[in-house]
Scaffold this motif. Structure first.
Motif, PDB file in Angstrom:
ATOM      1  N   THR A   1       6.359  -5.219  -2.752  1.00 59.30           N
ATOM      2  CA  THR A   1       5.069  -6.017  -2.793  1.00 59.30           C
ATOM      3  C   THR A   1       3.926  -5.247  -3.528  1.00 59.30           C
ATOM      4  OG1 THR A   1       5.818  -7.031  -0.639  1.00 59.30           O
ATOM      5  CG2 THR A   1       3.380  -6.944  -0.975  1.00 59.30           C
ATOM      6  N   THR A   2       3.784  -4.216  -3.233  1.00 65.91           N
ATOM      7  CA  THR A   2       2.648  -3.275  -3.912  1.00 65.91           C
ATOM      8  C   THR A   2       2.705  -3.156  -5.372  1.00 65.91           C
ATOM      9  OG1 THR A   2       3.552  -1.207  -3.409  1.00 65.91           O
ATOM     10  CG2 THR A   2       1.794  -1.927  -2.006  1.00 65.91           C
ATOM     11  N   GLU A   3       4.013  -3.143  -5.826  1.00 61.94           N
ATOM     12  CA  GLU A   3       4.426  -3.129  -7.275  1.00 61.94           C
ATOM     13  C   GLU A   3       4.313  -4.338  -7.923  1.00 61.94           C
ATOM     14  OE1 GLU A   3       6.430  -2.009  -4.790  1.00 61.94           O
ATOM     15  OE2 GLU A   3       7.020   0.208  -5.131  1.00 61.94           O
TER      16      GLU A   3
ATOM     17  N   ILE B   1      -3.879  -5.024 -10.097  1.00 57.07           N
ATOM     18  CA  ILE B   1      -4.797  -4.146  -9.271  1.00 57.07           C
ATOM     19  C   ILE B   1      -3.720  -3.530  -8.279  1.00 57.07           C
ATOM     20  CG2 ILE B   1      -6.489  -5.814  -9.003  1.00 57.07           C
ATOM     21  CD1 ILE B   1      -5.529  -7.149  -6.765  1.00 57.07           C
ATOM     22  N   LYS B   2      -4.483  -2.223  -8.030  1.00 55.47           N
ATOM     23  CA  LYS B   2      -3.597  -1.515  -6.999  1.00 55.47           C
ATOM     24  C   LYS B   2      -4.078  -1.469  -5.594  1.00 55.47           C
ATOM     25  CE  LYS B   2      -2.024   3.342  -6.710  1.00 55.47           C
ATOM     26  NZ  LYS B   2      -2.204   4.712  -7.293  1.00 55.47           N
ATOM     27  N   ILE B   3      -3.192  -1.933  -4.700  1.00 54.06           N
ATOM     28  CA  ILE B   3      -3.730  -2.137  -3.187  1.00 54.06           C
ATOM     29  C   ILE B   3      -2.543  -1.670  -2.348  1.00 54.06           C
ATOM     30  CG2 ILE B   3      -3.113  -4.578  -3.223  1.00 54.06           C
ATOM     31  CD1 ILE B   3      -5.984  -4.798  -1.316  1.00 54.06           C
TER      32      ILE B   3
ATOM     33  N   GLU C   1       8.645 -12.965  -5.844  1.00 54.01           N
ATOM     34  CA  GLU C   1       7.160 -12.636  -6.099  1.00 54.01           C
ATOM     35  C   GLU C   1       6.083 -13.705  -6.069  1.00 54.01           C
ATOM     36  OE1 GLU C   1       8.856  -9.294  -9.717  1.00 54.01           O
ATOM     37  OE2 GLU C   1       8.403 -11.593 -10.464  1.00 54.01           O
ATOM     38  N   VAL C   2       6.456 -14.887  -6.483  1.00 51.91           N
ATOM     39  CA  VAL C   2       5.539 -15.855  -6.274  1.00 51.91           C
ATOM     40  C   VAL C   2       5.437 -15.996  -4.682  1.00 51.91           C
ATOM     41  CG1 VAL C   2       5.663 -18.407  -6.117  1.00 51.91           C
ATOM     42  CG2 VAL C   2       6.641 -17.430  -8.214  1.00 51.91           C
TER      43      VAL C   2
END
Length: 183
Positions: free
Chosen positions: A44-46, A54-56, A98-99
């Protein structure tokens, strides 16, 4: 086996009827519960970092959701949608999961503002389980989860519609042992 197609329109109507009158705090708790679920999905983060730039982390997302400071996230989604050219040579088509990740987190970010996003989260979870059923080597396992999820949603939505606040960890606890990375 359980056939989701045969009941999805009735279930959708049930969700819409029971979730339309929730207050913003109830909708925010739904967003928080589902965000925890979406972060259980592989990479998910990737996915967010790669496509939205954005990095979260899950912790940051949840804190920002609680504080209503996820505008940068929704703006990144809008930017991705408007700047992505499917005819460009460097176009990368999103994989279905991913969608689902990006759409699901966008639903969570908008949950407190508009009632329909609560419905979208419940339906997207069904779509995700249906996806795994269709593409896994063990469709019976996923079909059983899908049937159980419909029943679970009926119960939890009835509680929420009576004024209760959704337990924000309910989907984390429910799905933390599910092998989403096996497809």
């Amino acid at each position: 086996m359980f056939d989701i197609v045969s009941i999805i329109s009735k279930h959708t109507a049930f969700l819409e009827n029971n979730l339309k009158k929730l207050n913003p705090n109830q909708r925010k708790s739904i967003g928080s519960a589902f965000a925890r679920f979406y972060f259980l999905l592989p990479e998910t983060t990737e996915c967010i970092k790669h496509y939205l730039k954005i990095k979260i982390t899950e912790k940051q997302f949840l804190e920002n959701l609680e504080n209503d400071t996820l505008h940068y996230f929704t703006e990144a989604v809008k930017k991705y949608d408007t700047e992505t050219d499917p005819y460009a040579d460097d176009f990368e088509e999103l994989e279905p999961m991913e969608v689902n990740i990006i759409s699901g987190l966008e639903n969570c970010a908008n949950a407190s503002e508009k009632p329909e996003f609560a419905v979208y989260n419940f339906l997207l979870l069904i779509d995700i389980l249906d996806y795994f059923e269709n593409f896994s080597e063990n469709p019976k396992y996923w079909n059983k989860l899908l049937k159980e999820e419909i029943d679970f949603q009926q119960k939890i939505v009835e509680q929420i519609s009576k004024g209760e606040i959704m337990d924000e960890k309910v989907y984390l606890e429910r799905y933390k042992e599910v092998p989403f990375d096996e497809i």
